[in-house]
Structure formats: structure tokens, C-alpha cells
Design an enzyme around this catalytic site. Sequence first.
Site, PDB file in Angstrom:
ATOM      1  N   TYR A 124      32.872   4.307 -26.031  1.00  0.00           N
ATOM      2  CA  TYR A 124      32.671   3.025 -25.007  1.00  0.00           C
ATOM      3  C   TYR A 124      33.676   1.874 -25.386  1.00  0.00           C
ATOM      4  CZ  TYR A 124      28.626   6.178 -24.530  1.00  0.00           C
ATOM      5  OH  TYR A 124      27.711   7.272 -24.509  1.00  0.00           O
ATOM      6  N   GLU A 179      27.620  15.355 -22.728  1.00  0.00           N
ATOM      7  CA  GLU A 179      26.327  15.700 -23.128  1.00  0.00           C
ATOM      8  C   GLU A 179      26.016  17.044 -22.603  1.00  0.00           C
ATOM      9  OE1 GLU A 179      23.409  12.965 -21.331  1.00  0.00           O
ATOM     10  OE2 GLU A 179      21.786  13.769 -22.814  1.00  0.00           O
ATOM     11  N   HIS A 236      24.780   4.694 -29.909  1.00  0.00           N
ATOM     12  CA  HIS A 236      23.551   5.189 -29.788  1.00  0.00           C
ATOM     13  C   HIS A 236      23.410   6.420 -30.631  1.00  0.00           C
ATOM     14  CE1 HIS A 236      25.519   8.159 -26.999  1.00  0.00           C
ATOM     15  NE2 HIS A 236      26.164   7.440 -26.347  1.00  0.00           N
ATOM     16  N   HIS A 264      13.274  12.110 -22.603  1.00  0.00           N
ATOM     17  CA  HIS A 264      13.333  12.019 -24.028  1.00  0.00           C
ATOM     18  C   HIS A 264      11.858  12.276 -24.536  1.00  0.00           C
ATOM     19  CE1 HIS A 264      16.131   8.314 -23.329  1.00  0.00           C
ATOM     20  NE2 HIS A 264      16.927   9.447 -23.392  1.00  0.00           N
ATOM     21  N   ASP A 287      19.496  17.318 -18.957  1.00  0.00           N
ATOM     22  CA  ASP A 287      20.025  16.030 -19.156  1.00  0.00           C
ATOM     23  C   ASP A 287      21.340  16.247 -19.536  1.00  0.00           C
ATOM     24  OD1 ASP A 287      20.520  13.224 -20.107  1.00  0.00           O
ATOM     25  OD2 ASP A 287      19.246  13.420 -21.733  1.00  0.00           O
ATOM     26  N   HIS A 347      18.636  13.766 -28.512  1.00  0.00           N
ATOM     27  CA  HIS A 347      17.169  13.476 -28.521  1.00  0.00           C
ATOM     28  C   HIS A 347      16.569  14.654 -28.038  1.00  0.00           C
ATOM     29  CE1 HIS A 347      17.324  13.109 -24.213  1.00  0.00           C
ATOM     30  NE2 HIS A 347      18.472  12.571 -24.573  1.00  0.00           N
ATOM     31  N   ASP A 395       0.747  -1.300  -0.018  1.00  0.00           N
ATOM     32  CA  ASP A 395      -0.067   0.024  -0.015  1.00  0.00           C
ATOM     33  C   ASP A 395       0.783   1.299   0.088  1.00  0.00           C
ATOM     34  OD1 ASP A 395       0.928  -0.361   2.463  1.00  0.00           O
ATOM     35  OD2 ASP A 395      -0.953  -0.003   3.716  1.00  0.00           O
ATOM     36  N   ARG A 397      31.185   9.934 -22.328  1.00  0.00           N
ATOM     37  CA  ARG A 397      30.189  10.844 -22.990  1.00  0.00           C
ATOM     38  C   ARG A 397      30.455  12.002 -22.553  1.00  0.00           C
ATOM     39  NH1 ARG A 397      26.433   7.448 -22.018  1.00  0.00           N
ATOM     40  NH2 ARG A 397      25.356   8.305 -20.360  1.00  0.00           N
ATOM     41  N   HIS A 446      23.187   2.166 -19.930  1.00  0.00           N
ATOM     42  CA  HIS A 446      22.102   2.645 -18.768  1.00  0.00           C
ATOM     43  C   HIS A 446      22.626   1.746 -17.315  1.00  0.00           C
ATOM     44  CE1 HIS A 446      19.108   4.233 -21.679  1.00  0.00           C
ATOM     45  NE2 HIS A 446      19.950   4.813 -21.311  1.00  0.00           N
ATOM     46  N   GLU A 463      25.167  14.448 -27.359  1.00  0.00           N
ATOM     47  CA  GLU A 463      25.680  13.370 -26.425  1.00  0.00           C
ATOM     48  C   GLU A 463      26.728  12.470 -27.065  1.00  0.00           C
ATOM     49  OE1 GLU A 463      22.945  10.821 -24.299  1.00  0.00           O
ATOM     50  OE2 GLU A 463      21.341  12.049 -25.079  1.00  0.00           O
ATOM     51  N   ASP A 470      25.794  10.799 -15.527  1.00  0.00           N
ATOM     52  CA  ASP A 470      24.749  11.281 -16.626  1.00  0.00           C
ATOM     53  C   ASP A 470      23.457  11.394 -15.462  1.00  0.00           C
ATOM     54  OD1 ASP A 470      22.777  11.692 -18.299  1.00  0.00           O
ATOM     55  OD2 ASP A 470      23.123  10.117 -19.660  1.00  0.00           O
TER      56      ASP A 470
HETATM   57  N1  GLY Z   1      19.984  10.411 -19.736  1.00  0.00           N
HETATM   58  C1  GLY Z   1      19.395   9.670 -20.653  1.00  0.00           C
HETATM   59  C2  GLY Z   1      20.009  10.108 -21.966  1.00  0.00           C
HETATM   60  O1  GLY Z   1      21.238  10.922 -22.115  1.00  0.00           O
HETATM   61  O2  GLY Z   1      19.574  10.051 -23.130  1.00  0.00           O
HETATM   62 MN    MN Z   2      20.334  12.179 -23.293  1.00  0.00          MN
HETATM   63 MN    MN Z   3      21.870  11.936 -20.364  1.00  0.00          MN
END
Ligand code: GLY
Ligand code: MN
Ligand code: MN
Length: 436
Positions: free
Chosen positions: A384, A404, A345, A356, A266, A349, A35, A402, A238, A380, A255
Site C-alpha cells: 500500500y 487474497e 497487516h 476471521h 474471503d 487468518h 423497531d 492486495r 478497511h 493475502e 475485497d
Molecule cells: N476481508 C477481511 C480480510 O481480508 O481480512
Molecule cells: Mn482476509
Molecule cells: Mn479479505
Amino acid sequence: MKESNYAKRRKKLLQQMSDGVGVVAAARLQTRSNDTEYPYRQASNFYYLSGFTEDNAALVFVRRKKERRVLLFVQPKNEAMELWTGVRLGVEAAKARFDVDEVHSIEAFDTVVKELLKDQDNLYYDLFDDDPLYARTRELCRGLLHDRSCKRSPRTFADIAQIVQGMRLVKEQEEIALIRKALAITKEAHHRAMALAEPGMMEYALQAEFEYTFKKHGAYSDAYTTIVAGGNHANTLHYISNDDTLKAGELVLIDAGSEYGLYASDITRTFPVGGSFTKAQRELYEMVLEVQLKVIDAIRPGITKTALQEQSERWLTEGMLRLGILKGEVDALMEAKAHKRYFPHGIGHWLGLDVHDPCPYADGKGDDTVFAPGMVLTVEPGIYIRADDKKAPKKYRGIGIRIEDDILVTKKGCENLSLGIAKTVEEIEAACRGGV
Ligand code: GLY
Ligand code: MN
Ligand code: MN
């Protein structure tokens, strides 16, 4: 945000519908276990059209010849429930606050909406959301198939989310201001993490510093689960377990972005746990940074995400050739998509109410969305290289990087909304010493 912004959006939505009834539901409370519930977060489309943050609510849009109407359904006042879960706005106060044609109790939803559906052909709702309110509305349509009190009822179902998400593509000034606010908080958190990180610290301890900084400044919290990935964990895109120890000589990829006023930020930064990049880390980092800066520089009205993706893949391929990570000739490597091994990737986005942001990347004919002022996206690039990658030069194995940032398309080009978050090697090393 001014109430009238929401009213303008509702009007615009009605203009984009054909005659029919449209339903947009508020998010439901989600059970965590037994609950207890997760902290509530309003559905982005519902919020975009109402600015209302209570659950158990819905907007209903009616369009019939010249008639245009908006109805809001809210949970009614209930003293016993309010004692436990807090004050509800209720029907009467909602009438005063919202510039809609009618406000009803959510308990009257079926009765009221059934009448609205009569002699309409089209029902708009979120086709891909399993909220029970949408299923109930479909059931109302089914019931009307055999109802002698109407001649027709909706048999054409269309996706209202697609219309709203199209509207969300170009951000208004007030939305950009909220993203800026989210980013100011995120900036502080990333700098704090750079100053605090040290060998022996747990990844989750750094994650906690982000949550602390976000909440301290009134952000809801994080816009997505924070990634704190030390060393080789950065090669798991992720990675959210965040349960390992940070080690001297390794990098940590973070991130993390706050959500403020329901708007996301982000940001990814990758920095040395001990405060100084090694030569190999620096080589790889500066290559990724160079590509990131070039991609940002290419953003302007008229360009598309596909063009940015292709360009970034080419630049990263050239960079990897230079560093001996890939071997061969650029065009042949591009043709073979060799970069995918190390850059699997997208280059970015849309960003907005959702991290996203589900705004269109193409129009109904499949043509790419052409960038226009007011659109916000992330940039971004990353490289890797897994610790067990036998093909890459040894000195780069176990490194994941990365970088971003969040970018606003402007009339003349673009603005980096996250400018000022340490990014060059020198800025990062200074921030690691607590110097920003
Ligand atoms: N934090 C998720 C991405 O960079 O898309
Ligand atoms: Mn992102
Ligand atoms: Mn990100």
C-alpha cells in the site's frame, strides 16, 4: 449437514469440559433503529453445535461424574408472533429434530438451569460475550450462594468459547464443501465485477453487483462488508464507504466474499479500471503475486503462521528493494521492520464460520498452532503506497494492491480453494474484457 455431525460436536465439547454446566447462547436480534432489525445471523459457536438458525435459544451442557446431558432451549410456538416474523420450530418439533436429551421453552431457562447449577463448581459460558443470557446465568449462581437447598454452586467461571473455537480449527468435509460453495459464488461475482467495471462507475455500484450475485445464488449475502476501493482508497485497509467514482488509469481493489450456509469466503482481487495494467501497476502487482504464490507454496502440515508471516515479510522486503521502494540491505530492513510502512497487516487468518475465524493461533503454553490437514486460512499479501508518500518512487504512489486466496491445508501440502479466480495479469486483463 447431517444432524449427527452436530451431535458429535456436542459430545466432544462435553468431553473437553470438567464437571459443571456449560451455556452457549444463540445470537440476539440486533436493532437497526427504532423497531427495525438487522437481518438475523446465528452465532457461530451456537450454530456449530446445533445447526439451528432461530434466535432466542440456548444449549446447556451438564457434566457430573458419569452423567452427560445436553438440553436445548427454544422459543415456544406463538401464533400471534409467527404471523409477523415467521414460523418458529417450537418445543415439540425441536424434540423430534434434535438429538438432545431434553428440549425446553426458553421461558423455562432460569428455572431449569438453576436446578442444574446446584452442587456444581464450574460454570462454562462465553466470558467475553455480553449476551444477557450469560449475565442471567451468573445471577442464578449468585442466587444459589444463599440457597439452603444446595451445598455448593459454581464459583469458577471458564470460557466455553475457547473450547468450541479450538474444535472449529480443523474443518470437517461438510464444512469444506460449504466454503467451496461460497467460493464458487464469490468467483462468479469477482469475474462479473472485472467485466463490468469502467471509468465513471461508482464504487457502490460494483458493490451492488456482488450483493446481487451472492443473493441470487442463495448466499446469506457477504461474509463481511465488501470493500470496493478505487485508486488511492485501496491504501485505507478497511475502506467500506465505497462512494467514489472509478477512474481511468487507476486500479480498483475489491475485497469481497459470500457467506454460504454460514461459511465465509474471503477474496481480494486488484485490477485496472480500464482493463489494462500500466507498466508501474504491473511491476508492483507481479511482485505481490510472486510473494503470494510463494507463501501458498510454503503451506503444509507442520508449518506455523508465524513462519509464514516472517517469510512473507522477507520476500516483500526483497521485492520492494528490487523496485526501489525500500533502500538498504535486507537483514537491516527486516530488523527495522521497514516493510511495515507498506505491508502493515498479517499474511492471513483462519477462515470458517467467521471470516476471521476465532480459532487458536497458539496453544495454552503460547506455542504456535502447527498447521494440520483440514485447517483453512487466507493468504493475502499486500503493498500500500499512499498518494502522499514522498519516500516511494513517484510512479508507485497512490497504488494499493492486495491479492487474497483461501487455502486448505492437506496431508501433502495445501489446496488453493479459490483456484480459478483470475489472478495473473493476463487472466485479469482477459476477465476485464469479459473473457472468463
Ligand atoms: N476481508 C477481511 C480480510 O481480508 O481480512
Ligand atoms: Mn482476509
Ligand atoms: Mn479479505
